[in-house]
Write a protein that holds these residues in place. Structure first.
Motif, PDB file in Angstrom:
ATOM      1  N   LYS A  76       0.834  -1.210   0.000  1.00 35.50           N
ATOM      2  CA  LYS A  76       0.000   0.000   0.000  1.00 35.50           C
ATOM      3  C   LYS A  76       0.870   1.262   0.000  1.00 35.50           C
ATOM      4  N   GLU A  79       2.349   1.698  -3.404  1.00 33.18           N
ATOM      5  CA  GLU A  79       1.327   2.170  -4.340  1.00 33.18           C
ATOM      6  C   GLU A  79       1.129   3.682  -4.188  1.00 33.18           C
ATOM      7  N   ASN A  80       1.155   4.159  -2.950  1.00 40.89           N
ATOM      8  CA  ASN A  80       1.017   5.597  -2.706  1.00 40.89           C
ATOM      9  C   ASN A  80       2.209   6.374  -3.274  1.00 40.89           C
ATOM     10  N   LYS A  81       3.409   5.797  -3.172  1.00 42.75           N
ATOM     11  CA  LYS A  81       4.585   6.457  -3.744  1.00 42.75           C
ATOM     12  C   LYS A  81       4.462   6.556  -5.264  1.00 42.75           C
ATOM     13  N   ASP A  84       2.017   9.346  -6.020  1.00 43.25           N
ATOM     14  CA  ASP A  84       2.678  10.641  -5.831  1.00 43.25           C
ATOM     15  C   ASP A  84       3.604  10.959  -7.003  1.00 43.25           C
TER      16      ASP A  84
END
Length: 138
Positions: A76, A79-81, A84
């Motif tokens: 997770k 995935e956020n990186k 961004d």
């Protein structure tokens, strides 16, 4: 004596090759297991160097990873990186488009360079994400 020499050479080669075959067959660690292994390696290096304060910090980090790390959590976060990094690429593209409309060659070149950096970072983050994702065929 000539019979014994080739036998000894063959045996020695066999013994030396065994660890190489074992290393090839060992699966590469990923996720939390890889983090724990990496920290453990650093602890061993700190021990060898006699750096007790670094060793203590690494042992604390290892206990934190062991207690709180989950592969789903790492996935997770990665995935956020990636998200961004995609936003950054979009922003850099918009900046480049503005510079192109204004026609400032110096700014255009700077924006192109920044966009290229952002795209490279996105590729790196996507590659890390691919490493963390479980294989579909397993």
């Amino acid at each position: 004596m000539k019979f014994l020499s080739p036998l000894m050479v063959f045996t020695a080669c066999g013994l030396l090759a065994a660890p190489l075959f074992a290393a090839e067959q060992a699966p590469e660690l990923t996720g939390c297991a890889a983090k724990r292994q990496d920290i453990s390696t650093q602890i061993e290096q700190a021990k060898a160097a006699g750096n007790s304060s670094q060793q203590a910090g690494l042992e604390k980090a290892l206990s934190e990873v062991s207690a709180h790390c989950t592969d789903a959590g790492l996935l997770k976060a990665q995935e956020n990186k990636v998200l961004d990094a995609k936003r950054e690429v979009s922003q850099r593209q918009a900046d480049l488009d503005k510079a192109i409309k204004k026609g400032d060659a110096d700014k255009i070149n700077k924006r192109k360079d920044k966009l290229a950096e952002s795209r490279k970072e996105l590729q790196d983050e996507q590659a890390k994400l691919e490493q963390l994702q479980p294989d579909e065929d397993e």
